[in-house]
Design an enzyme around this catalytic site. Structure first.
Site, PDB file in Angstrom:
ATOM      1  N   GLU A 116     -34.711 -10.752  -4.860  1.00 51.39           N
ATOM      2  CA  GLU A 116     -33.672  -9.740  -4.709  1.00 51.39           C
ATOM      3  C   GLU A 116     -34.196  -8.320  -4.908  1.00 51.39           C
ATOM      4  OE1 GLU A 116     -31.892 -13.655  -5.661  1.00 51.39           O
ATOM      5  OE2 GLU A 116     -33.450 -12.446  -6.620  1.00 51.39           O
ATOM      6  N   LYS A 154     -36.118 -32.748   0.761  1.00 50.81           N
ATOM      7  CA  LYS A 154     -34.788 -32.402   0.282  1.00 50.81           C
ATOM      8  C   LYS A 154     -33.766 -33.331   0.942  1.00 50.81           C
ATOM      9  CE  LYS A 154     -31.925 -28.364  -0.705  1.00 50.81           C
ATOM     10  NZ  LYS A 154     -31.867 -26.894  -0.710  1.00 50.81           N
ATOM     11  N   ARG A 190     -30.652  -8.929 -10.714  1.00 52.01           N
ATOM     12  CA  ARG A 190     -32.103  -9.011 -10.731  1.00 52.01           C
ATOM     13  C   ARG A 190     -32.750  -7.841  -9.984  1.00 52.01           C
ATOM     14  NH1 ARG A 190     -33.367 -14.903 -10.888  1.00 52.01           N
ATOM     15  NH2 ARG A 190     -34.654 -14.757  -9.026  1.00 52.01           N
TER      16      ARG A 190
END
Length: 631
Positions: free
Chosen positions: A375, A287, A403
């Site tokens: 979640e 990343k 969610r």
């Protein structure tokens, strides 16, 4: 590097132009694309590190596959800036995330190259499988590729999709962009598994020889797919003394390979392109690749704001007089409460830095839990702890709490468990746009029995509500607050209990009553002050209701008895929200005043600054003044 000096990137308007290049040109194109992303985002902030990490994958995909006819389904769309630049949007990319400009995440509403909505994580495999099945049933010769990663493999929907991929006839390719990160560093057993996963060299050589032999014998058709995959899995298990979870699900696994070797990725994609059956290509990436500051601190450089490209210095406001962000007040207050009450624990789905739970995490690592991009699990995990005596503060961005709706109802509210659900980024969040606005929580939560739902006017009220939520007998308690800076520089008050279901009259008046909930009430205060300064002869009363559920019925009786003109305002959807709750109460109790509801309209709100969007949706100070005067 200036735009005019890009030797290859300047020739690319669409992927068709890209496919005219030789393979040997691709490494230079990747360097130029990476530099272009860095240059653009240094002055127009966005998601930097994720897009830098996937440059080679992006170039290779558009080089090998004939997009847009072939489908590339991105997951966690903040990694798709390179994709946007290569698909006809380079000249407009400077408008990325700006009002009326390029959208923050891929969407078919913007480009035919964007195959699906991907603001939230973990939906790519399910969506791609749907497209692959549609291609098969409509007899279209179409390749479908899902690109999942940046932590999205920690989401439960990814595994539901994988389970279906393994049992539904399809030829899709799943690319796992494994960078050991989501926004903060990825966590969980699957992440550790991916880090240790490797492929035996001897196995690879034998597998390729057998595959070519079987292909020559015409034995790679759909009807023999599962048998051959099982043979492949048995062969790998025998030679490498391991079997991975994907092959256990009858998904051919290849990797891990270097996700920054673009020529090797092209070779692999060409090899896998026409292979029958579901396949997973595991690519390891870094990343922030190619920009040293982002490589060294990927979390900070996930979305760094403006920065100096040459020095790597982020351009951060040094204004000490500015109030702290609401999330920072939450983080410090949570630690303060946890130091007083040893039953308090913290839970977050992959956002410890974003919600400032990292403050408690550093001080009390054994009492804070980052559960990954999950979640629903975060809520049920919290409910399990609450069932056996703990008081979890479960912090979820408002848009992501959608969610976990079933988990809030089924696992927390039914038993009225003491779970404190803290909804960060409630209301309009700005440049992240419609997938991230916390527009719907008031409407979809207030229908649930047992919930207490509150929103603070300012930081003092946030601290008071957080203190109240952990007191005995409170049950499931929701606190919503916005993104960004608060109102008070002197925010650290002595916390005190707030009576559940109690509001307060902030200002008296006799012409119009304005009922607000949450920080949008500060706009009401400014609007009333400006009306007085401008000499308008209107007397306005202002009530901070604080609680959406239960409503303060004593205050409502007062308002209904004194005023026949009422305004309600909220930083949430107008359909079914706070104003609807007030209107329902008034009707049920025989009151019929002239009531004007203000809130977010019944449409998905685009991206832009919060101030721009509040004006666009009519909930800024000027529109509040106009509404009061119109009554």
């Amino acid at each position: 590097m200036g735009k005019n000096t890009y030797k290859i990137l300047n020739k690319i308007q669409t992927p068709a132009d890209l496919r005219k290049l030789s393979v040997d040109d691709l490494p230079l194109l990747c360097r130029e694309l990476r530099e272009d992303i860095v240059d653009e985002l240094s002055v127009n902030p966005g998601h930097l590190a994720s897009s830098l990490g996937v440059v080679e994958i992006t170039v290779a995909l558009h080089y090998v596959y004939h997009t847009p006819e072939d489908r590339i389904v991105w997951d966690v769309g903040h990694q798709a800036y390179g994709h946007k630049i290569l698909t006809g949007r380079r000249d407009q990319f400077y408008t990325n995330r700006c009002l009326h400009g390029i959208r923050p995440f891929p969407t078919p509403l913007e480009s035919e190259y964007d195959t699906f909505t991907c603001g939230h994580a973990s939906n790519s495999i399910s969506a791609a499988l749907g497209m692959a099945v549609a291609a098969r049933l409509t007899k279209k010769r179409r390749h479908v590729v899902a690109v999942i990663g940046d932590g999205a493999m920690s989401g439960g929907l990814a595994y539901e999709g994988l389970n279906n991929v393994s049992s539904s006839p399809n030829d899709m390719l799943i690319i796992l962009n494994d960078n050991d990160m989501s926004i903060d560093r990825s966590v969980g057993g699957m992440q550790q598994y991916l880090l240790s996963l490797n492929t035996n060299e001897t196995y690879n050589k034998v597998r390729y020889k057998i595959a070519h032999w079987l292909q020559g014998k015409g034995m790679l058709g759909d009807d023999r797919r599962h048998g051959l995959i099982r043979l492949n899995n048995a062969l790998k298990s025998a030679i490498s003394h391991q079997q991975n979870v994907f092959e256990g699900m009858n998904i051919r696994y290849f990797g891990p390979f270097d996700g920054h070797d673009v020529k090797e990725i092209v070779r692999l994609l060409r090899q896998l392109k026409n292979m029958k059956g579901p396949k997973m290509l595991h690519l390891h990436t870094i990343k922030g690749k190619g920009y040293k500051p982002a490589e060294q601190a990927a979390t900070i450089w996930h979305a760094p704001g403006k920065f100096d490209v040459d020095t790597g210095e982020r351009i951060v406001s040094k204004d000490k007089s500015k109030p702290p962000k609401y999330q920072e007040v939450f983080g410090h207050t949570l630690l303060e409460l946890a130091q007083r009450n040893n039953r308090i624990v913290g839970v977050t789905p992959a956002m410890p830095t974003g919600c400032s739970m990292n403050i408690m995490m550093e001080a009390m690592p054994e009492r804070t839990f980052d559960v990954g991009i999950a979640e629903g699990h975060a809520v049920t995990f919290s409910a399990g702890m609450a069932k056996d005596g703990l008081i979890p503060y479960c912090n979820i961005y408002s848009a992501f709490s959608q969610r976990a709706y079933d988990n809030i109802i089924h696992d927390a509210a039914i038993l009225d468990l003491p779970v404190v659900i803290c909804l960060d980024r409630a209301g309009l969040v700005g440049q992240d746009g419609p997938t991230h606005h916390g527009a719907f929580d008031l409407a979809f939560l207030r229908a649930i029995p047992h919930l207490t739902i509150a929103s603070p006017l300012n930081e003092h009220e946030l601290r008071n509500l957080m203190y109240t939520a952990q007191l005995p007998g409170m049950g499931t308690f929701v606190i919503r607050y916005p993104r960004g800076h608060g109102e008070l520089t002197d925010w650290k008050n002595e916390m005190q209990e707030v009576g559940v279901g109690t509001g307060r009259r902030l200002r008296d008046g006799h012409d119009v009553a304005v009922l607000s909930v949450g920080p949008i009430g500060n706009h009401v205060t400014r609007a009333i002050d400006q009306l007085a300064e401008e000499g308008h002869p209107v007397s306005v009363a202002h009530y901070d209701m604080r609680f959406i559920k239960p409503l303060d019925e004593t205050l409502l009786e007062e308002v209904a008895g004194r005023f026949d003109r009422i305004v309600t305002i909220e930083d949430g959807c107008i359909a079914g929200g706070f104003g609807s709750a007030v209107l329902e109460w008034l009707s049920d109790h025989g009151h019929h005043p002239r009531l004007q509801r203000m809130g977010l309209p019944d449409r998905f709100v685009e991206h832009g600054t919060v101030a721009e969007l509040q004006h666009l949706t009519g909930i800024d100070v000027e529109n509040i003044k106009k509404t009061i005067l119109s009554l």
